[in-house]
Design an enzyme around this catalytic site. Structure first.
Site, PDB file in Angstrom:
ATOM      1  N   TYR A 106       1.001  -3.841  -0.052  1.00 32.20           N
ATOM      2  CA  TYR A 106       2.392  -3.188  -0.381  1.00 32.20           C
ATOM      3  C   TYR A 106       2.801  -2.224   0.735  1.00 32.20           C
ATOM      4  O   TYR A 106       3.349  -1.049   0.119  1.00 32.20           O
ATOM      5  CB  TYR A 106       2.343  -2.663  -1.869  1.00 32.20           C
ATOM      6  CG  TYR A 106       2.045  -3.962  -2.917  1.00 32.20           C
ATOM      7  CD1 TYR A 106       2.878  -4.966  -2.750  1.00 32.20           C
ATOM      8  CD2 TYR A 106       0.822  -3.954  -3.530  1.00 32.20           C
ATOM      9  CE1 TYR A 106       2.412  -6.005  -3.934  1.00 32.20           C
ATOM     10  CE2 TYR A 106       0.539  -5.030  -4.368  1.00 32.20           C
ATOM     11  CZ  TYR A 106       1.221  -5.902  -4.390  1.00 32.20           C
ATOM     12  OH  TYR A 106       0.825  -6.967  -5.044  1.00 32.20           O
ATOM     13  N   ARG A 126       5.074   3.745  -1.328  1.00 31.02           N
ATOM     14  CA  ARG A 126       4.472   3.853  -2.680  1.00 31.02           C
ATOM     15  C   ARG A 126       4.225   5.421  -3.090  1.00 31.02           C
ATOM     16  O   ARG A 126       4.375   5.566  -4.526  1.00 31.02           O
ATOM     17  CB  ARG A 126       3.020   3.437  -2.458  1.00 31.02           C
ATOM     18  CG  ARG A 126       2.742   1.880  -2.095  1.00 31.02           C
ATOM     19  CD  ARG A 126       1.501   1.239  -2.348  1.00 31.02           C
ATOM     20  NE  ARG A 126       1.125   0.928  -3.654  1.00 31.02           N
ATOM     21  CZ  ARG A 126       0.397   1.987  -4.261  1.00 31.02           C
ATOM     22  NH1 ARG A 126      -0.243   2.880  -3.728  1.00 31.02           N
ATOM     23  NH2 ARG A 126       0.461   1.820  -5.659  1.00 31.02           N
ATOM     24  N   TYR A 132       6.019   5.111  -6.684  1.00 33.72           N
ATOM     25  CA  TYR A 132       5.210   4.915  -7.950  1.00 33.72           C
ATOM     26  C   TYR A 132       4.266   5.985  -8.010  1.00 33.72           C
ATOM     27  O   TYR A 132       3.141   6.086  -8.693  1.00 33.72           O
ATOM     28  CB  TYR A 132       4.258   3.690  -7.526  1.00 33.72           C
ATOM     29  CG  TYR A 132       4.654   2.465  -6.958  1.00 33.72           C
ATOM     30  CD1 TYR A 132       5.714   1.714  -8.200  1.00 33.72           C
ATOM     31  CD2 TYR A 132       4.561   2.084  -5.896  1.00 33.72           C
ATOM     32  CE1 TYR A 132       6.126   0.458  -7.445  1.00 33.72           C
ATOM     33  CE2 TYR A 132       5.046   0.791  -5.379  1.00 33.72           C
ATOM     34  CZ  TYR A 132       6.058   0.216  -6.157  1.00 33.72           C
ATOM     35  OH  TYR A 132       6.414  -1.056  -5.775  1.00 33.72           O
ATOM     36  N   GLU A 160      -4.738 -14.494  -8.910  1.00 33.23           N
ATOM     37  CA  GLU A 160      -3.642 -14.133  -7.851  1.00 33.23           C
ATOM     38  C   GLU A 160      -3.731 -12.789  -7.381  1.00 33.23           C
ATOM     39  O   GLU A 160      -3.024 -11.972  -7.651  1.00 33.23           O
ATOM     40  CB  GLU A 160      -2.414 -14.620  -8.427  1.00 33.23           C
ATOM     41  CG  GLU A 160      -1.861 -15.760  -9.337  1.00 33.23           C
ATOM     42  CD  GLU A 160      -0.951 -15.743 -10.154  1.00 33.23           C
ATOM     43  OE1 GLU A 160      -0.013 -14.597 -10.231  1.00 33.23           O
ATOM     44  OE2 GLU A 160      -0.614 -16.790 -10.853  1.00 33.23           O
ATOM     45  N   PRO A 161      -5.091 -12.416  -6.892  1.00 33.45           N
ATOM     46  CA  PRO A 161      -5.218 -11.213  -6.217  1.00 33.45           C
ATOM     47  C   PRO A 161      -4.292 -10.783  -5.060  1.00 33.45           C
ATOM     48  O   PRO A 161      -4.202 -11.811  -4.338  1.00 33.45           O
ATOM     49  CB  PRO A 161      -6.617 -11.176  -5.977  1.00 33.45           C
ATOM     50  CG  PRO A 161      -6.900 -12.603  -5.471  1.00 33.45           C
ATOM     51  CD  PRO A 161      -6.025 -13.419  -6.666  1.00 33.45           C
ATOM     52  N   GLY A 162      -3.701  -9.620  -4.909  1.00 32.90           N
ATOM     53  CA  GLY A 162      -2.964  -9.227  -3.757  1.00 32.90           C
ATOM     54  C   GLY A 162      -3.649  -7.965  -3.343  1.00 32.90           C
ATOM     55  O   GLY A 162      -4.387  -7.808  -2.379  1.00 32.90           O
ATOM     56  N   ARG A 163      -3.428  -7.199  -3.878  1.00 33.68           N
ATOM     57  CA  ARG A 163      -3.954  -5.454  -3.715  1.00 33.68           C
ATOM     58  C   ARG A 163      -5.339  -5.446  -3.407  1.00 33.68           C
ATOM     59  O   ARG A 163      -5.944  -5.042  -2.495  1.00 33.68           O
ATOM     60  CB  ARG A 163      -3.623  -4.585  -4.863  1.00 33.68           C
ATOM     61  CG  ARG A 163      -3.812  -3.213  -4.255  1.00 33.68           C
ATOM     62  CD  ARG A 163      -3.681  -2.121  -5.779  1.00 33.68           C
ATOM     63  NE  ARG A 163      -2.631  -2.508  -6.366  1.00 33.68           N
ATOM     64  CZ  ARG A 163      -1.573  -2.009  -6.364  1.00 33.68           C
ATOM     65  NH1 ARG A 163      -1.229  -0.809  -5.294  1.00 33.68           N
ATOM     66  NH2 ARG A 163      -0.316  -2.204  -7.161  1.00 33.68           N
ATOM     67  N   CYS A 203      15.987  11.383   5.743  1.00 33.70           N
ATOM     68  CA  CYS A 203      16.687  12.391   5.070  1.00 33.70           C
ATOM     69  C   CYS A 203      16.834  12.157   3.300  1.00 33.70           C
ATOM     70  O   CYS A 203      17.810  11.812   2.899  1.00 33.70           O
ATOM     71  CB  CYS A 203      18.155  12.487   5.629  1.00 33.70           C
ATOM     72  SG  CYS A 203      18.045  12.610   7.463  1.00 33.70           S
ATOM     73  N   GLY A 223      -3.775  -8.418 -10.297  1.00 36.26           N
ATOM     74  CA  GLY A 223      -3.695  -6.985 -10.928  1.00 36.26           C
ATOM     75  C   GLY A 223      -4.764  -6.257 -10.672  1.00 36.26           C
ATOM     76  O   GLY A 223      -4.967  -5.034 -11.159  1.00 36.26           O
TER      77      GLY A 223
HETATM   78  N1  LLP Z   1       0.985 -12.435  -9.544  1.00 41.49           N
HETATM   79  C1  LLP Z   1       2.109 -11.977  -9.943  1.00 41.49           C
HETATM   80  C2  LLP Z   1       2.890 -13.069 -10.706  1.00 41.49           C
HETATM   81  C3  LLP Z   1       2.551 -10.741  -9.490  1.00 41.49           C
HETATM   82  O1  LLP Z   1       3.673 -10.365  -9.813  1.00 41.49           O
HETATM   83  C4  LLP Z   1       1.756  -9.900  -8.898  1.00 41.49           C
HETATM   84  C5  LLP Z   1       2.167  -8.447  -8.341  1.00 41.49           C
HETATM   85  C6  LLP Z   1       0.643 -10.412  -8.163  1.00 41.49           C
HETATM   86  C7  LLP Z   1       0.123 -11.533  -8.731  1.00 41.49           C
HETATM   87  C8  LLP Z   1      -0.270  -9.527  -7.234  1.00 41.49           C
HETATM   88  O2  LLP Z   1      -0.738  -8.496  -8.157  1.00 41.49           O
HETATM   89  P1  LLP Z   1      -2.016  -7.523  -7.445  1.00 41.49           P
HETATM   90  O3  LLP Z   1      -3.363  -8.132  -7.591  1.00 41.49           O
HETATM   91  O4  LLP Z   1      -1.663  -7.217  -5.963  1.00 41.49           O
HETATM   92  O5  LLP Z   1      -1.878  -6.209  -8.235  1.00 41.49           O
HETATM   93  N2  LLP Z   1       4.434  -2.811  -5.005  1.00 41.49           N
HETATM   94  C9  LLP Z   1       3.587  -2.365  -6.014  1.00 41.49           C
HETATM   95  C10 LLP Z   1       2.936  -3.590  -6.790  1.00 41.49           C
HETATM   96  C11 LLP Z   1       3.835  -4.781  -7.156  1.00 41.49           C
HETATM   97  C12 LLP Z   1       3.092  -5.755  -7.651  1.00 41.49           C
HETATM   98  C13 LLP Z   1       4.187  -7.023  -8.110  1.00 41.49           C
HETATM   99  N3  LLP Z   1       3.444  -8.276  -8.519  1.00 41.49           N
HETATM  100  C14 LLP Z   1       2.776  -1.260  -5.622  1.00 41.49           C
HETATM  101  O6  LLP Z   1       2.704  -0.910  -4.453  1.00 41.49           O
HETATM  102  O7  LLP Z   1       1.866  -0.845  -6.424  1.00 41.49           O
END
Ligand code: LLP
Length: 430
Positions: free
Chosen positions: A386, A327, A331, A288-291, A357, A238
């Protein structure tokens, strides 16, 4: 700092000119910086070095095999949400024993696959799911390591579509029911209660909601440790990133990453705010970092096809759109748009739109951008998370290619789709 900058008048990723990449590979094109991935991983990892922790990269943010391989090489674990993601991690050389498996709707086949591969933990989102996993584990004669996801009912103060920690969201088990869920699961066969998990939302730009959630859940984690011997507490992902770069004229670079000191959320600020609530638990802390890892590491390059001057607007029509980067449409996400050739300072107010379209197919509306013309390419910044993972072939546009840059080297890590790829799985049977 991320690794995109102007050098000799042209935008570079590390030491590679992006114009050179578009000349070689065409557009639309995703380009990633290995250096930024490493930098982000290391920064976050270092910020937590004082406590027992592990980063489990959220594969959903960017699941390209080469990206996963790079992160596996740094020692990353992986947070997955499907059998397909586990398959990717394994193909990339990642270790299933460092994988957590989240998501509200896991199928029998996915649970069996995860257990067979020896996953670290299945993060369970309902009591029904726990009972089903127990059943599957009994049939397979295995023990299933599980953690429940607690929904701490904390407002993440982010876009409503990426907010997950409120009781009206479908995720996790309400705080008031979580103890009962552990109690009942403790009597189910072939389950090991291994941890506690939570995740309150994505793209959080302030530390307060994290602190509130951790303060609420940490005593629960301690209690579960003493009652059931759980060994980890995952605090989810997050961490937000900077999407809006400072367009400060008069600065050396006309766009620069916002000054570190004024950024609301840095790994250091995040770590120092929550570590005090975590350090005495004696549990392994998972993140659990993604972004945060992938977002600023990638750009989407697209070429301007036409300029259309309407009575009220100027549209720059480009060869990519919501089908490759959804995105903005989904969002209201903001991505900076930067010409590959360093601009001279002339600005105009434009909508940058794609070929799809749908009226929602825009990258920006009424935005002051440096002037660019048909034939020129621009970069959509901070598209590493994403972006490609959410791309579709809507309107039957093939998916873009992906390039991973490392220093002066640029490797094609995913081929551009062809028309044949588009119809490969279909048959004309009437
Ligand atoms: N852990 C869990 C259980 C999650 O559901 C998520 C993201 C993450 C970790 C990773 O979150 P992050 O660190 O990336 O914020 N498509 C959307 C974001 C959807 C996120 C879903 N869950 C966007 O483009 O903003």
């Amino acid at each position: 700092m991320h690794s995109f900058h102007y050098s000799k008048g042209s935008l570079h990723c590390e030491n590679v000119s992006l114009s050179q990449l578009t000349a070689e590979h065409g557009t639309p094109l995703y380009v990633y910086s290995a250096e930024t991935f490493r930098d982000r991983f290391t920064k976050l990892d270092t910020a937590f070095e004082g406590i027992d922790h592990e980063l489990a990269y959220a594969v959903k943010a960017n699941s390209n095999l080469s990206v996963l391989r790079l992160l596996a090489g740094l020692g990353s674990g992986f947070d997955i949400v499907s059998g397909g993601e586990l398959y990717r991690v394994i193909k990339a050389g990642g270790d299933p024993a460092k994988c957590t498996f989240a998501g509200v709707g896991k199928t029998r086949a996915e649970i069996e696959y995860a257990l067979k591969e020896g996953i670290y933990s299945i993060n369970v989102e309902s009591e029904e799911e726990a009972a089903f996993i127990s059943e599957v584990a009994v049939e397979m004669d295995l023990t299933a390591p599980i953690a429940f996801r607690v929904n701490p009912n904390v407002d993440a103060k982010t876009h409503k579509y990426i907010s997950t920690g409120k009781s009206e969201n479908k995720f996790g088990i309400d705080f008031e029911f979580i103890r009962a869920a552990y109690e009942r699961a403790s009597s189910l066969p072939n389950l090991q209660l291994k941890g506690l998990q939570m995740h309150i939302g994505s793209q959080l730009t302030s530390v307060e909601p994290f602190v509130e959630a951790v303060k609420k859940a940490a005593p629960l984690a301690a209690e579960l440790k003493s009652k059931y011997g759980i060994e980890f507490f995952s605090i989810g992902g997050g961490i937000g990133i900077v999407y809006e770069e400072a367009l400060a004229s008069g600065k050396e670079a006309w766009w620069t990453e916002q000054d570190e000191a004024t950024r609301p959320l840095t790994p250091e600020r995040y770590a120092s705010a929550i570590i005090p609530s975590l350090q005495d638990l004696g549990l392994k802390i998972l993140l659990e970092p993604g972004r945060f890892i992938a977002g600023n590491a990638g750009v989407l390059l697209t070429e301007c096809l036409y300029e259309k001057k309407g009575s009220s607007k100027t549209f720059k029509i480009v060869d990519s759109g919501m089908h490759h980067l959804i995105r903005p449409a989904l969002y209201e996400g903001h991505h900076e748009i930067v010409p590959l050739i360093e601009p001279t300072g002339e600005m105009e107010s434009v909508d940058v739109v794609g070929p799809i379209c749908e009226s929602g197919d825009f990258f920006c509306q009424n935005r002051e951008l440096p002037r660019f013309s048909p034939g020129e390419a621009v970069a959509l910044m901070s598209a590493g998370a994403y972006g490609m993972v959410m791309a579709t072939t809507y309107n039957s546009h093939p998916l873009p290619a992906e390039i991973l840059v490392d220093g002066a080297e640029a490797k094609l890590v995913r081929k551009r789709q062809t028309f044949d790829d588009l119809i490969e799985a279909e048959e004309v049977s009437i």
